[in-house]
Design a protein around this motif. Structure first.
Motif, PDB file in Angstrom:
ATOM      1  N   ASP A  98     -22.163   0.070 -38.673  1.00 54.65           N
ATOM      2  CA  ASP A  98     -23.370  -0.829 -38.672  1.00 54.65           C
ATOM      3  C   ASP A  98     -24.514  -0.078 -39.222  1.00 54.65           C
ATOM      4  O   ASP A  98     -25.303  -0.595 -39.862  1.00 54.65           O
ATOM      5  N   LEU A  99     -24.766   1.278 -38.596  1.00 56.25           N
ATOM      6  CA  LEU A  99     -25.966   2.093 -39.122  1.00 56.25           C
ATOM      7  C   LEU A  99     -26.077   2.305 -40.586  1.00 56.25           C
ATOM      8  O   LEU A  99     -26.948   2.428 -41.104  1.00 56.25           O
ATOM      9  N   ALA A 101     -24.589   0.700 -42.736  1.00 53.59           N
ATOM     10  CA  ALA A 101     -24.697  -0.507 -43.524  1.00 53.59           C
ATOM     11  C   ALA A 101     -26.261  -0.843 -43.548  1.00 53.59           C
ATOM     12  O   ALA A 101     -26.577  -1.010 -44.680  1.00 53.59           O
ATOM     13  N   TYR A 102     -27.120  -0.543 -42.623  1.00 51.53           N
ATOM     14  CA  TYR A 102     -28.499  -0.726 -42.504  1.00 51.53           C
ATOM     15  C   TYR A 102     -29.094   0.241 -43.286  1.00 51.53           C
ATOM     16  O   TYR A 102     -30.079  -0.399 -44.250  1.00 51.53           O
ATOM     17  N   LEU A 103     -28.857   1.514 -43.275  1.00 54.62           N
ATOM     18  CA  LEU A 103     -29.541   2.571 -44.092  1.00 54.62           C
ATOM     19  C   LEU A 103     -29.003   2.302 -45.594  1.00 54.62           C
ATOM     20  O   LEU A 103     -30.125   2.397 -46.486  1.00 54.62           O
ATOM     21  N   GLN A 105     -28.513  -0.799 -47.017  1.00 55.68           N
ATOM     22  CA  GLN A 105     -29.128  -1.945 -47.357  1.00 55.68           C
ATOM     23  C   GLN A 105     -30.946  -1.546 -47.810  1.00 55.68           C
ATOM     24  O   GLN A 105     -31.389  -2.038 -48.501  1.00 55.68           O
ATOM     25  N   ASN A 106     -31.178  -0.503 -47.040  1.00 53.54           N
ATOM     26  CA  ASN A 106     -32.574  -0.290 -47.016  1.00 53.54           C
ATOM     27  C   ASN A 106     -32.807   1.045 -48.113  1.00 53.54           C
ATOM     28  O   ASN A 106     -33.974   1.390 -48.175  1.00 53.54           O
ATOM     29  N   VAL A 128     -38.307   2.575 -41.076  1.00 56.36           N
ATOM     30  CA  VAL A 128     -36.963   2.596 -40.916  1.00 56.36           C
ATOM     31  C   VAL A 128     -36.742   3.575 -39.752  1.00 56.36           C
ATOM     32  O   VAL A 128     -36.004   3.268 -38.673  1.00 56.36           O
ATOM     33  N   GLU A 131     -37.196   1.066 -36.781  1.00 53.79           N
ATOM     34  CA  GLU A 131     -36.054   0.178 -36.649  1.00 53.79           C
ATOM     35  C   GLU A 131     -34.919   0.807 -35.848  1.00 53.79           C
ATOM     36  O   GLU A 131     -34.278   0.245 -35.143  1.00 53.79           O
ATOM     37  N   ILE A 132     -34.853   2.138 -36.273  1.00 54.25           N
ATOM     38  CA  ILE A 132     -33.680   2.643 -35.733  1.00 54.25           C
ATOM     39  C   ILE A 132     -33.741   3.154 -34.365  1.00 54.25           C
ATOM     40  O   ILE A 132     -32.762   2.988 -33.422  1.00 54.25           O
ATOM     41  N   ARG A 135     -32.328   0.562 -31.940  1.00 56.54           N
ATOM     42  CA  ARG A 135     -30.954   0.205 -31.812  1.00 56.54           C
ATOM     43  C   ARG A 135     -30.337   0.749 -30.578  1.00 56.54           C
ATOM     44  O   ARG A 135     -30.792   1.810 -29.793  1.00 56.54           O
TER      45      ARG A 135
END
Length: 320
Positions: A98-99, A101-103, A105-106, A128, A131-132, A135
């Motif tokens: 999941d992390l 995917a987030y990184l 996407q950004n 960023v 946001e991390i 989590r």
């Protein structure tokens, strides 16, 4: 120089800087242990300071989930290595998905590692990072590290009276040899500046040399591509430490403790310094060596011992 012997454990913490030389028996320990998800993400003070000044920086993300490698203690050498590798990798792949995917996407550049379930971020902005910190799957954010190598100290060469160097007789190595123990059947390694595969005292003992041709797959790794495609040592430090372990030219120069052992190496240090990215990549390679291009990891090709001779301070648990 301090020497320390310990087992290579399931967690190789991403901060580095251990003084002296460290000799590790690569056994590996290997399920998954998930820490409390209610704990806040810790941000190292050094990283906070960097962000306050620059607003954009690189850092290390340490995830909460850690593999439980306890069952590996009862396994054979081959089964243990495979179990440790597969368990660590499965834990990292699952918990990082999941992390990652987030990184992605950004647009954040990063490299993920399974050896300690960490992600090294090349650079991102404070948004960023914020946001991390929200989590529940992240334990800590740490500043990036670079450690240095102590220079090799040259001494005035004295006339040789024997092929066996005095450092070996001083510690009684010749007495151990006399009992039949010279390292036969053992593979040693180092994480250093590389090692000269052509050196007279090292070449006969390189696992990638069969007496006629070289094969560097599973025997040498250069994650930073410092050698431009061919194994090298552009400093001399790694060749020096490898020589101390097993150097012997079969003639007048016996300098190594275990002259019948074989060696492999990972170049974790560019010239006189070592980045956290290459050191962690090398730690991962030691547990499951790959082809020279970094593909097809095989834990059965791992060494029995790894030596690391870096400068930088004490009290570090990277080796745990």
């Amino acid at each position: 120089m301090r020497f320390k012997s310990t087992f290579l454990s399931s967690r190789l913490a991403p901060w580095v800087g251990v003084a002296g030389a460290v000799l590790l028996v690569v056994l590996g320990f290997a399920g998954a242990v998930l820490a409390s998800e209610s704990a806040a993400v810790q941000v190292e003070t050094k990283l906070q300071q960097q962000l306050a000044v620059d607003g954009t920086t690189g850092y290390i993300i340490e995830l909460r989930e850690k593999a439980d490698l306890a069952p590996a203690y009862t396994m054979s050498w081959s089964d243990r290595g495979r179990y440790v590798y597969e368990t660590l990798k499965a834990t990292a792949d699952r918990s990082q998905a999941d992390l990652v995917a987030y990184l992605t996407q950004n647009g954040v550049q990063f490299k993920a590692f399974w050896i300690d379930n960490v992600i090294l971020v090349e650079s991102s902005n404070i948004n960023v990072v914020n946001e991390i910190q929200k989590r529940t799957d992240v334990a800590r954010l740490l500043a990036r590290r670079t450690v240095t190598l102590d220079p090799i100290r040259e001494t005035e060469e004295q006339p040789k009276t024997t092929a066996v160097e005095p450092n070996l007789t001083y510690v009684g190595a010749d007495q151990v040899w006399a009992q039949g123990f010279k390292g036969a059947g053992i593979v040693v390694s180092n994480i250093d500046t590389g090692a000269r595969t052509s050196h007279d005292a090292l070449k006969p003992h390189y696992r990638g040399w069969d007496g006629a041709t070289y094969s560097h797959d599973y025997n040498f790794y250069d994650p930073g591509n410092y050698c431009s495609g061919t194994p090298c040592d552009n400093n001399g430090h790694g060749s020096h430490t490898m020589g101390t372990m097993l150097g012997d030219d079969g003639g007048a120069n016996q300098i190594g403790m275990a002259p019948e052992a074989k060696w492999i190496a990972c170049k974790g240090c560019g010239t006189s310094s070592c980045s956290d990215a290459t050191l962690i990549a090398c730690a991962q390679w030691i547990a499951a060596p790959t082809k020279y291009d970094g593909t097809s990891p095989d834990p059965n090709m791992r060494p029995h011992i790894v030596n690391n001779s870096w400068g930088g301070g004490s009290g570090d648990n990277w080796y745990q």
